[in-house]
Write a protein that holds these residues in place. Structure first.
Motif, PDB file in Angstrom:
ATOM      1  N   ILE A  32       0.842  -1.202   0.000  1.00  0.00           N
ATOM      2  CA  ILE A  32       0.000   0.000   0.000  1.00  0.00           C
ATOM      3  C   ILE A  32       0.873   1.246   0.000  1.00  0.00           C
ATOM      4  O   ILE A  32       0.639   2.187  -0.763  1.00  0.00           O
ATOM      5  CB  ILE A  32      -0.962  -0.031   1.195  1.00  0.00           C
ATOM      6  CG1 ILE A  32      -1.948  -1.186   0.985  1.00  0.00           C
ATOM      7  CG2 ILE A  32      -1.691   1.290   1.372  1.00  0.00           C
ATOM      8  CD1 ILE A  32      -2.684  -1.623   2.193  1.00  0.00           C
ATOM      9  N   LEU A  33       1.881   1.244   0.835  1.00  0.00           N
ATOM     10  CA  LEU A  33       2.793   2.382   0.917  1.00  0.00           C
ATOM     11  C   LEU A  33       3.506   2.598  -0.423  1.00  0.00           C
ATOM     12  O   LEU A  33       3.620   3.737  -0.894  1.00  0.00           O
ATOM     13  CB  LEU A  33       3.797   2.134   2.042  1.00  0.00           C
ATOM     14  CG  LEU A  33       4.633   3.319   2.481  1.00  0.00           C
ATOM     15  CD1 LEU A  33       3.776   4.493   2.914  1.00  0.00           C
ATOM     16  CD2 LEU A  33       5.552   2.898   3.621  1.00  0.00           C
ATOM     17  N   ASN A  34       3.958   1.531  -1.052  1.00  0.00           N
ATOM     18  CA  ASN A  34       4.633   1.646  -2.352  1.00  0.00           C
ATOM     19  C   ASN A  34       3.693   2.194  -3.422  1.00  0.00           C
ATOM     20  O   ASN A  34       4.093   3.054  -4.214  1.00  0.00           O
ATOM     21  CB  ASN A  34       5.203   0.297  -2.792  1.00  0.00           C
ATOM     22  CG  ASN A  34       6.390  -0.122  -1.961  1.00  0.00           C
ATOM     23  OD1 ASN A  34       7.048   0.698  -1.325  1.00  0.00           O
ATOM     24  ND2 ASN A  34       6.653  -1.416  -1.945  1.00  0.00           N
ATOM     25  N   GLN A  37       3.349   5.917  -2.781  1.00  0.00           N
ATOM     26  CA  GLN A  37       4.565   6.692  -3.053  1.00  0.00           C
ATOM     27  C   GLN A  37       4.890   6.767  -4.541  1.00  0.00           C
ATOM     28  O   GLN A  37       5.427   7.763  -5.006  1.00  0.00           O
ATOM     29  CB  GLN A  37       5.740   6.133  -2.258  1.00  0.00           C
ATOM     30  CG  GLN A  37       5.588   6.400  -0.768  1.00  0.00           C
ATOM     31  CD  GLN A  37       6.642   5.713   0.079  1.00  0.00           C
ATOM     32  OE1 GLN A  37       7.225   4.713  -0.317  1.00  0.00           O
ATOM     33  NE2 GLN A  37       6.875   6.259   1.262  1.00  0.00           N
ATOM     34  N   VAL A  38       4.547   5.743  -5.294  1.00  0.00           N
ATOM     35  CA  VAL A  38       4.770   5.765  -6.741  1.00  0.00           C
ATOM     36  C   VAL A  38       3.829   6.781  -7.400  1.00  0.00           C
ATOM     37  O   VAL A  38       4.237   7.556  -8.264  1.00  0.00           O
ATOM     38  CB  VAL A  38       4.566   4.361  -7.356  1.00  0.00           C
ATOM     39  CG1 VAL A  38       4.414   4.415  -8.861  1.00  0.00           C
ATOM     40  CG2 VAL A  38       5.728   3.455  -6.977  1.00  0.00           C
ATOM     41  N   LYS A  39       2.578   6.784  -6.975  1.00  0.00           N
ATOM     42  CA  LYS A  39       1.581   7.675  -7.584  1.00  0.00           C
ATOM     43  C   LYS A  39       1.727   9.129  -7.113  1.00  0.00           C
ATOM     44  O   LYS A  39       1.480  10.059  -7.874  1.00  0.00           O
ATOM     45  CB  LYS A  39       0.178   7.149  -7.247  1.00  0.00           C
ATOM     46  CG  LYS A  39      -0.952   7.950  -7.813  1.00  0.00           C
ATOM     47  CD  LYS A  39      -1.191   7.670  -9.260  1.00  0.00           C
ATOM     48  CE  LYS A  39      -2.446   8.409  -9.711  1.00  0.00           C
ATOM     49  NZ  LYS A  39      -2.682   8.330 -11.097  1.00  0.00           N
ATOM     50  N   ASP A  53     -11.825  -2.029   5.383  1.00  0.00           N
ATOM     51  CA  ASP A  53     -10.769  -2.803   4.731  1.00  0.00           C
ATOM     52  C   ASP A  53      -9.944  -1.949   3.767  1.00  0.00           C
ATOM     53  O   ASP A  53      -9.220  -2.483   2.931  1.00  0.00           O
ATOM     54  CB  ASP A  53     -11.362  -4.017   4.010  1.00  0.00           C
ATOM     55  CG  ASP A  53     -12.319  -3.624   2.894  1.00  0.00           C
ATOM     56  OD1 ASP A  53     -12.730  -2.451   2.839  1.00  0.00           O
ATOM     57  OD2 ASP A  53     -12.652  -4.494   2.071  1.00  0.00           O
ATOM     58  N   GLN A  54     -10.059  -0.632   3.875  1.00  0.00           N
ATOM     59  CA  GLN A  54      -9.269   0.257   3.025  1.00  0.00           C
ATOM     60  C   GLN A  54      -8.441   1.219   3.863  1.00  0.00           C
ATOM     61  O   GLN A  54      -8.816   1.561   4.981  1.00  0.00           O
ATOM     62  CB  GLN A  54     -10.178   1.069   2.086  1.00  0.00           C
ATOM     63  CG  GLN A  54     -10.852   0.220   1.031  1.00  0.00           C
ATOM     64  CD  GLN A  54     -11.566   1.055  -0.009  1.00  0.00           C
ATOM     65  OE1 GLN A  54     -11.542   2.270   0.008  1.00  0.00           O
ATOM     66  NE2 GLN A  54     -12.220   0.375  -0.943  1.00  0.00           N
ATOM     67  N   TYR A  55      -7.340   1.641   3.267  1.00  0.00           N
ATOM     68  CA  TYR A  55      -6.489   2.640   3.894  1.00  0.00           C
ATOM     69  C   TYR A  55      -6.812   3.992   3.260  1.00  0.00           C
ATOM     70  O   TYR A  55      -6.876   4.107   2.035  1.00  0.00           O
ATOM     71  CB  TYR A  55      -5.010   2.300   3.689  1.00  0.00           C
ATOM     72  CG  TYR A  55      -4.600   1.097   4.486  1.00  0.00           C
ATOM     73  CD1 TYR A  55      -3.998   1.249   5.731  1.00  0.00           C
ATOM     74  CD2 TYR A  55      -4.830  -0.187   4.020  1.00  0.00           C
ATOM     75  CE1 TYR A  55      -3.627   0.146   6.485  1.00  0.00           C
ATOM     76  CE2 TYR A  55      -4.468  -1.297   4.766  1.00  0.00           C
ATOM     77  CZ  TYR A  55      -3.876  -1.122   5.994  1.00  0.00           C
ATOM     78  OH  TYR A  55      -3.526  -2.218   6.747  1.00  0.00           O
ATOM     79  N   LYS A  56      -7.028   4.977   4.104  1.00  0.00           N
ATOM     80  CA  LYS A  56      -7.279   6.334   3.619  1.00  0.00           C
ATOM     81  C   LYS A  56      -6.073   7.172   4.009  1.00  0.00           C
ATOM     82  O   LYS A  56      -5.634   7.154   5.150  1.00  0.00           O
ATOM     83  CB  LYS A  56      -8.534   6.927   4.246  1.00  0.00           C
ATOM     84  CG  LYS A  56      -8.817   8.328   3.765  1.00  0.00           C
ATOM     85  CD  LYS A  56     -10.031   8.919   4.454  1.00  0.00           C
ATOM     86  CE  LYS A  56     -10.194  10.355   4.011  1.00  0.00           C
ATOM     87  NZ  LYS A  56     -10.584  11.224   5.097  1.00  0.00           N
ATOM     88  N   LYS A  72      -6.428  -3.255   0.121  1.00  0.00           N
ATOM     89  CA  LYS A  72      -5.328  -4.043   0.700  1.00  0.00           C
ATOM     90  C   LYS A  72      -4.382  -4.628  -0.349  1.00  0.00           C
ATOM     91  O   LYS A  72      -3.301  -5.075  -0.013  1.00  0.00           O
ATOM     92  CB  LYS A  72      -5.891  -5.142   1.599  1.00  0.00           C
ATOM     93  CG  LYS A  72      -6.507  -4.562   2.851  1.00  0.00           C
ATOM     94  CD  LYS A  72      -6.888  -5.607   3.849  1.00  0.00           C
ATOM     95  CE  LYS A  72      -7.412  -4.904   5.087  1.00  0.00           C
ATOM     96  NZ  LYS A  72      -7.558  -5.768   6.210  1.00  0.00           N
ATOM     97  N   SER A  73      -4.795  -4.612  -1.614  1.00  0.00           N
ATOM     98  CA  SER A  73      -3.917  -5.077  -2.693  1.00  0.00           C
ATOM     99  C   SER A  73      -3.070  -3.956  -3.276  1.00  0.00           C
ATOM    100  O   SER A  73      -2.264  -4.192  -4.169  1.00  0.00           O
ATOM    101  CB  SER A  73      -4.754  -5.704  -3.811  1.00  0.00           C
ATOM    102  OG  SER A  73      -5.470  -6.806  -3.320  1.00  0.00           O
ATOM    103  N   GLY A  74      -3.276  -2.723  -2.802  1.00  0.00           N
ATOM    104  CA  GLY A  74      -2.511  -1.588  -3.291  1.00  0.00           C
ATOM    105  C   GLY A  74      -3.178  -0.850  -4.446  1.00  0.00           C
ATOM    106  O   GLY A  74      -2.549  -0.010  -5.085  1.00  0.00           O
ATOM    107  N   ASN A  75      -4.441  -1.156  -4.720  1.00  0.00           N
ATOM    108  CA  ASN A  75      -5.171  -0.483  -5.795  1.00  0.00           C
ATOM    109  C   ASN A  75      -5.817   0.795  -5.269  1.00  0.00           C
ATOM    110  O   ASN A  75      -6.514   0.765  -4.250  1.00  0.00           O
ATOM    111  CB  ASN A  75      -6.262  -1.389  -6.364  1.00  0.00           C
ATOM    112  CG  ASN A  75      -5.693  -2.653  -6.949  1.00  0.00           C
ATOM    113  OD1 ASN A  75      -4.769  -2.606  -7.757  1.00  0.00           O
ATOM    114  ND2 ASN A  75      -6.213  -3.787  -6.534  1.00  0.00           N
TER     115      ASN A  75
END
Length: 146
Positions: A32-34, A37-39, A53-56, A72-75
């Motif tokens: 998630i962090l990656n 940071q990429v976007k 179940d999501q990170y805000k 949780k999959s980084g989407n």
């Protein structure tokens, strides 16, 4: 009556904290962090929350505030960005001038979710305030008295 109000307030506070938890960046999974940071490599003032179940993540880029929801999959599921009213598409400006001329624009957000972009405009009026969601062409999708 006073005890009931205090009890209801306490239950509400506990419910809010149970549904959204501030978490330190060190507890955010690397996938998630990656993805974040990429976007958004220039993000500053970053704050993380776990909402269901999501990170805000709330952050700034320059002077603009952003909110992003990541699964949780980084989407990235949703991205809300504060924009200035001068950045609204002309179709929205025209629609506000025609159908909401007695209102003043108080806030504007660009929201991207599920491959679609909409604009949330907060309008202040003398009789009421409104939150109106527009497509980029100026079609009203939602008009809520606030």
């Amino acid at each position: 009556m006073k005890k009931l109000i205090i009890l209801l307030l306490a239950v509400w506070i506990l419910n809010v904290h149970a549904n959204a938890q501030d978490i330190p960046q060190s507890q955010v999974p690397s996938v998630i962090l990656n993805a974040f940071q990429v976007k958004f490599p220039n993000a500053t003032d970053v704050d993380w929350e776990l909402k269901g179940d999501q990170y805000k993540v709330d952050f700034e880029i320059g002077t603009r505030d952003h909110d992003v929801w990541i699964d949780k999959s980084g989407n990235i599921k949703k991205h809300k960005e504060d924009i200035s009213k001068k950045d609204l598409p002309q179709g929205i400006v025209n629609k506000i001038a025609k159908d909401f001329s007695s209102y003043k624009i108080d806030g504007t957000d660009k929201i991207e979710a599920d491959g679609k972009v909409v604009y949330l405009v907060e309008l202040d009026g003398t009789a009421d305030d409104r939150k109106v969601t527009f497509t980029s062409t100026g079609d009203v999708q939602e008009n809520i008295v606030d």
